[in-house]
Design an enzyme around this catalytic site. Structure first.
Site, PDB file in Angstrom:
ATOM      1  N   CYS A  27       0.420   3.561  10.744  1.00  0.00           N
ATOM      2  CA  CYS A  27       0.956   4.679   9.967  1.00  0.00           C
ATOM      3  C   CYS A  27       1.677   5.641  10.908  1.00  0.00           C
ATOM      4  O   CYS A  27       1.081   6.163  11.837  1.00  0.00           O
ATOM      5  CB  CYS A  27      -0.141   5.442   9.220  1.00  0.00           C
ATOM      6  SG  CYS A  27       0.547   6.843   8.322  1.00  0.00           S
ATOM      7  N   SER A  61       0.823  -1.208   0.000  1.00  0.00           N
ATOM      8  CA  SER A  61       0.000   0.000   0.000  1.00  0.00           C
ATOM      9  C   SER A  61       0.859   1.261   0.000  1.00  0.00           C
ATOM     10  O   SER A  61       1.879   1.333   0.681  1.00  0.00           O
ATOM     11  CB  SER A  61      -0.890  -0.016   1.240  1.00  0.00           C
ATOM     12  OG  SER A  61      -1.702   1.130   1.253  1.00  0.00           O
ATOM     13  N   ASN A 105       9.388   8.676   4.051  1.00  0.00           N
ATOM     14  CA  ASN A 105       8.239   9.390   3.511  1.00  0.00           C
ATOM     15  C   ASN A 105       7.364   9.852   4.658  1.00  0.00           C
ATOM     16  O   ASN A 105       7.261   9.194   5.688  1.00  0.00           O
ATOM     17  CB  ASN A 105       7.435   8.516   2.540  1.00  0.00           C
ATOM     18  CG  ASN A 105       6.349   7.720   3.244  1.00  0.00           C
ATOM     19  OD1 ASN A 105       5.275   8.255   3.539  1.00  0.00           O
ATOM     20  ND2 ASN A 105       6.638   6.467   3.560  1.00  0.00           N
ATOM     21  N   LYS A 140      -2.108  -4.738   9.803  1.00  0.00           N
ATOM     22  CA  LYS A 140      -0.744  -4.318   9.443  1.00  0.00           C
ATOM     23  C   LYS A 140      -0.096  -3.641  10.635  1.00  0.00           C
ATOM     24  O   LYS A 140      -0.576  -2.608  11.113  1.00  0.00           O
ATOM     25  CB  LYS A 140      -0.787  -3.376   8.235  1.00  0.00           C
ATOM     26  CG  LYS A 140       0.597  -2.934   7.754  1.00  0.00           C
ATOM     27  CD  LYS A 140       0.508  -2.247   6.400  1.00  0.00           C
ATOM     28  CE  LYS A 140       1.843  -1.708   5.943  1.00  0.00           C
ATOM     29  NZ  LYS A 140       1.753  -1.063   4.617  1.00  0.00           N
ATOM     30  N   LEU A 169      -1.041   9.692   4.493  1.00  0.00           N
ATOM     31  CA  LEU A 169      -2.313   9.086   4.071  1.00  0.00           C
ATOM     32  C   LEU A 169      -3.132   9.952   3.121  1.00  0.00           C
ATOM     33  O   LEU A 169      -4.350  10.052   3.255  1.00  0.00           O
ATOM     34  CB  LEU A 169      -3.168   8.733   5.302  1.00  0.00           C
ATOM     35  CG  LEU A 169      -2.601   7.659   6.226  1.00  0.00           C
ATOM     36  CD1 LEU A 169      -3.489   7.506   7.456  1.00  0.00           C
ATOM     37  CD2 LEU A 169      -2.483   6.313   5.509  1.00  0.00           C
ATOM     38  N   THR A 202       6.628   1.073   8.125  1.00  0.00           N
ATOM     39  CA  THR A 202       7.919   1.766   8.140  1.00  0.00           C
ATOM     40  C   THR A 202       8.421   2.028   9.562  1.00  0.00           C
ATOM     41  O   THR A 202       7.636   2.093  10.503  1.00  0.00           O
ATOM     42  CB  THR A 202       7.807   3.105   7.406  1.00  0.00           C
ATOM     43  OG1 THR A 202       6.733   3.839   8.013  1.00  0.00           O
ATOM     44  CG2 THR A 202       7.510   2.914   5.937  1.00  0.00           C
ATOM     45  N   ILE A 219       6.520  -5.515   8.138  1.00  0.00           N
ATOM     46  CA  ILE A 219       6.430  -4.366   9.021  1.00  0.00           C
ATOM     47  C   ILE A 219       6.048  -3.104   8.219  1.00  0.00           C
ATOM     48  O   ILE A 219       6.411  -2.983   7.050  1.00  0.00           O
ATOM     49  CB  ILE A 219       7.771  -4.098   9.756  1.00  0.00           C
ATOM     50  CG1 ILE A 219       8.917  -3.884   8.779  1.00  0.00           C
ATOM     51  CG2 ILE A 219       8.097  -5.217  10.702  1.00  0.00           C
ATOM     52  CD1 ILE A 219      10.249  -3.486   9.414  1.00  0.00           C
ATOM     53  N   GLY A 278      12.770   0.715   2.614  1.00  0.00           N
ATOM     54  CA  GLY A 278      13.831   0.393   1.662  1.00  0.00           C
ATOM     55  C   GLY A 278      14.719  -0.734   2.182  1.00  0.00           C
ATOM     56  O   GLY A 278      14.545  -1.205   3.316  1.00  0.00           O
TER      57      GLY A 278
END
Lengths: 244, 303
Positions: B131, B21, B69, B166, B73, B194, B192, B218
């Site tokens: 998030c 996502s 980032n 998540k 959302l 971020t 996971i 990353g």
């Protein structure tokens, strides 16, 4: 958009920190002046977005300023080396609004994308005026290139060491049918305020992907949220919202 | 069933590769590049009750082997997702899609999940309680076992489709949260999200990102992800989707050996729009190299 490998055919300094790189490869995805490419560089995670200065046949010309790790690495590359490039990114300028006498206004490293635009406008037989703004004489580049296209070129320098002393807005006057501009945001804002006609402005933002997937470079406009990389980088004067 | 196929909560996937996502929009933009039906499925952009612009820019910072980032959302809201995005997706994707949902209250989560549960193309609900980029929502639900369980119960009460939670890595005990979600009725776990990170522009003496902090992703986070997938998958009975820094077919196999039933790929899509397609095409060769007959045989083989 297209992902392909380009081979460098020339990489030369134009000023102390501005370089011109010419590359050969598949340019078929580049459809408009004002678009950009996104370049992968060894050892760096994110690609580096660079505006298209010119595209003729299979030769792509980029003019970039060394401002950080990525562009410093580009400046060290030589003819024969290859780069993985995403091409055909962004909307580019819309030429249909130009009128009889468009004015192109570029500041510093915002000048390069205006070259391909000037070339296309001249090819339509239009009278094209160009204002190129720099800090000082030693930073000037591309002036002769625009002159060779038959554009009426005015150069401004902040310190008055060459051409008109002051900012690009000091040379704008009122004799133009439409304007196109690219440069640092304070300059865009000044041009927006000084302009007497409608026009198009090209914006910059830190990008993740460069092709609309990550929403990293979004901005608000009067016509809704836009991604600088996808619905931009070129915006119409009438839709811009300036945030302080 | 091919040798790449896996079963994710009752739905057979042609392969375990799932764009994560926030890195794949609502799919149709990538469909201009390649036939996205080659994917196992994908998880669409995190969707909230109301439309959101997200955080101010700059929202992106580069790191060694990764990026931060702080998009926050950005999405058009659940109504527009149903009326506009899903019909566009249907034209280019004929498989079940994973609906990623975020919220600012338990009611938000339940409302959005209930709406998306009614959409035929939605195969799974991936409930993002992790998030790091929004205040008063997202991660605050995923950092306590009780709060995460409350979201799960509320969502399960109004949905029929499998619910995957998540999880955030920004916690002291990810296993405790995963177990609480399982006990509350979650059908699966994905992790996971971020890692909370930050960069400073030393020339300007200010954070690179306008929101100061953001989510670090990353290849740099891959070992953390493998570790957490291993820990969680060995502590719960429900399937686990592994993600975090996956960039190659070898990474997919490593994640599956650690315990993942399927694997999401995020940041790699942003630097290589063909990443998932290439990984899927590369998997058979890499499987041969490591003498893996069927991918489903290696799930959780690491004791």
């Amino acid at each position: 958009m297209k992902q392909s490998i380009f081979t460098i055919i020339e990489n030369a300094a134009l000023t102390r920190d501005v370089w011109r790189m010419r590359l050969r490869g598949d340019t078929s995805a580049i459809t408009a002046a004002g678009q950009f490419v996104n370049i992968q560089l060894d050892g760096l995670f994110l690609r580096r977005p660079i505006s298209v200065c010119d595209c003729e046949g299979d030769v792509l010309t980029l003019i970039y300023k060394v401002v950080g790790k990525g562009t410093a690495q580009m400046a060290k590359m030589s003819a024969g080396e290859t780069l993985d490039v995403l091409t055909g990114l962004g909307n580019g300028y819309d030429l249909s609004c130009a009128g009889e006498h468009p004015l192109l206004i570029g500041g510093g490293v915002g000048v390069p994308p205006l070259y391909m635009l000037a070339k296309q406008l001249r090819a339509r037989g239009l009278r094209v005026s160009v204002i190129l703004g720099f800090n000082t004489e030693s930073e000037i580049f591309c002036r002769e290139d625009f002159a060779a296209l038959g554009c009426d070129v005015t150069v401004t320098t902040v310190d008055g060491s060459y051409g008109t002393k002051g900012f690009v807005t000091d040379a704008m006057g009122a004799d133009y049918s439409y304007f196109y501009t690219c440069g640092p945001e304070p300059m865009l804002k000044a041009v927006y305020r000084a302009s007497k006609t409608s026009g198009q402005m090209s914006f910059e933002e830190r990008m993740g992907c460069g092709f609309g997937a990550c929403m990293g470079c979004s901005c608000k406009t009067l016509t809704g949220n836009k991604r600088i990389c996808k619905e931009g980088p070129v915006m119409r004067k009438e839709e811009i919202i300036w945030e302080d | 069933m091919g040798r790449l196929s896996v079963n994710l909560l009752g739905i057979e996937l042609d392969n375990p590769v799932i764009p994560a996502s926030g890195t794949f929009g609502y799919g149709y933009e990538f469909a201009e590049l390649y036939d996205i039906n080659v994917l196992g499925t994908f998880s669409f952009k995190g969707t909230t009750r109301e439309a959101r612009f997200g955080n101010p820019t700059p929202r992106i910072a580069e790191c060694s082997a990764g990026m931060i980032n702080a998009v926050g959302l950005q999405n058009p809201g659940v109504d527009a997702v149903i009326s506009h995005e899903l019909p566009l997706l249907k034209k280019c994707f004929n498989k079940k899609v994973m609906a990623n949902v975020s919220g600012f209250s338990v009611e938000d989560y339940a409302y959005v999940c209930e709406r998306l549960d009614a959409e035929e193309q939605v195969g799974w609900l991936e409930v993002n309680v992790s998030c790091p980029n929004v205040h008063g929502g997202g991660m605050s639900f995923g950092t306590s076992p009780e709060a995460a369980a409350e979201v799960v119960r509320a969502v399960k009460a109004v949905t029929k489709k499998p619910v995957i939670v998540k999880l955030s890595p920004n916690v002291t005990d990810v296993v405790a949260i995963a177990k609480a979600c399982e006990a509350a009725g979650a059908d699966g776990i994905s992790l996971i999200n971020t890692l909370l990170g930050m960069r400073v522009d030393i020339r300007r003496r200010r954070p690179v990102i306008a929101n100061k902090m953001g989510g670090f992703s990353g290849p740099a986070i891959f070992p953390v992800a493998v570790r957490m997938v291993y820990q969680v998958s060995h502590a719960v009975k429900i399937p686990v989707i592994g993600m975090g820094g996956v960039a190659s077919a070898e990474d997919v196999i490593e994640m599956m050996m650690a315990g993942a039933t399927a694997v999401e790929i995020g940041a790699q899509n942003l630097i290589d729009p063909y990443a998932c397609k290439k990984i899927i095409e590369d998997l058979p060769r890499v499987m041969d190299e490591y003498k893996i007959e069927n991918l489903k045989d290696i799930i959780g083989v690491i004791e």
